[in-house]
Design an enzyme around this catalytic site. Structure first.
Site, PDB file in Angstrom:
ATOM      1  N   TYR A  80       0.847  -1.202   0.000  1.00  0.00           N
ATOM      2  CA  TYR A  80       0.000   0.000   0.000  1.00  0.00           C
ATOM      3  C   TYR A  80       0.878   1.245   0.000  1.00  0.00           C
ATOM      4  CZ  TYR A  80       0.993   0.532   5.027  1.00  0.00           C
ATOM      5  OH  TYR A  80       1.621   0.701   6.243  1.00  0.00           O
ATOM      6  N   CYS A  81       0.338   2.316  -0.532  1.00  0.00           N
ATOM      7  CA  CYS A  81       1.034   3.596  -0.558  1.00  0.00           C
ATOM      8  C   CYS A  81      -0.023   4.703  -0.645  1.00  0.00           C
ATOM      9  CB  CYS A  81       2.027   3.666  -1.708  1.00  0.00           C
ATOM     10  SG  CYS A  81       1.342   3.175  -3.292  1.00  0.00           S
ATOM     11  N   THR A  82       0.385   5.933  -0.853  1.00  0.00           N
ATOM     12  CA  THR A  82      -0.535   7.062  -0.739  1.00  0.00           C
ATOM     13  C   THR A  82      -1.694   6.973  -1.716  1.00  0.00           C
ATOM     14  OG1 THR A  82       1.309   8.463  -0.017  1.00  0.00           O
ATOM     15  CG2 THR A  82      -0.724   9.578  -0.700  1.00  0.00           C
TER      16      THR A  82
END
Length: 289
Positions: free
Chosen positions: A182-184
């Site tokens: 996951y990331c922004t």
């Protein structure tokens, strides 16, 4: 009454003439008074821009008229052009800098050989079915104020350090387990998940739309904890008034989600600091701890 808005967007798609796209995007943003940062490469476009709502809507409409960009997933956020110091539109080897442009494969459908994309709802279904490992695809300092519960947070200061971190074998014990990156907004995980698949991780997922989309869907009632770091003048955002405060001031240890740039130009660190100690956000803080 003027309403400011910020857009986050990206799409992986082959572009024959990135510099022509750069000139078009620069002129389009300037004509609409938008500020922000857009990166373009032969593999696609990645941007965050802000301005008045009516102008941002025009930008979306005009950008989607280009065939390769018709399916861009634009994410809306509170804020505006004032959250960016200027407009920057540049061509780079990568639209997100992992330092591995030769590894990435892209076709008209996006990244080839990446992880399985999950909507926020599908993520919850997966977590109910099996034990998964959340793998943070951001810089480690971003996770200091917000992350998924029990996530693995690699010790990286920037995305270019991920390849070496993976190649060191630190996470080889996870190669046979389900991993959710996951990331922004989702773009870093597009690349990270493909790098992991290339290195033998057998069950890799990625949170489609990133933390932003997850927060829009579940707010602070799901698996996310804390605030989301953002790369503009806002520094961080919360998804509700119920957001947990998991960060701690670098100086005194007080709970806070405030993040500030180190004032020393030679430092380039991002530091978690409370309101009281924010004015002293420099490398000199090391002497205070």
């Amino acid at each position: 009454m003027a309403v400011p808005k910020i857009l986050l967007f990206y799409v992986f798609t082959p572009l024959a003439d990135p510099d022509a796209i750069r000139l078009w995007q620069r002129d389009l943003c300037e004509s609409l008074g938008l500020k922000g940062r857009i990166l373009i490469s032969k593999d696609g476009i990645n941007g965050t821009v802000g301005g008045e709502l009516k102008d941002v809507k025009k930008y979306v409409r005009k950008t989607r008229q280009f065939p390769a960009f018709k399916n861009i997933d634009f994410k809306w956020s509170e804020g505006g052009g004032g959250d960016f110091p200027r407009l920057s539109v540049r061509v780079r080897d990568e639209i997100v800098s992992f330092g591995a442009p030769g590894e990435l494969r892209v076709d008209r459908n996006g990244v080839v050989g990446g992880g399985t994309k999950l909507t926020p709802e599908q993520l919850h279904e997966l977590v109910e079915q099996k034990q998964v490992t959340f793998f943070d695809g951001r810089n480690s300092f971003e996770a200091e104020i917000g992350r998924f519960a029990d996530a693995v947070v690699p010790n990286v200061a920037n995305t270019r350090e991920f390849v070496a971190e993976l190649d060191r074998g630190v996470y080889d014990h996870l190669k046979g387990e389900p991993i959710v990156t996951y990331c922004t907004g989702g773009i870093r995980c597009e690349v990270l998940s493909s790098l992991m698949v290339n290195r033998g991780f057998s069950e890799v997922y990625q949170l489609d739309g990133g933390i932003v989309k997850y927060g829009e869907t579940f707010g602070d009632s799901g698996l996310w904890q804390g605030s989301l770091y953002v790369f503009d003048e806002r520094k961080s955002i919360d998804f509700s008034d119920e957001a947990a405060v998991i960060g701690h001031c670098y100086v005194c240890g007080e709970a806070t989600h405030r993040m500030e740039n180190c004032a020393d130009a030679a430092c380039r660190q991002q530091l978690v600091v409370c309101d009281e100690h924010a004015p002293r956000t420099t490398c000199a803080i090391h002497a205070l701890v």
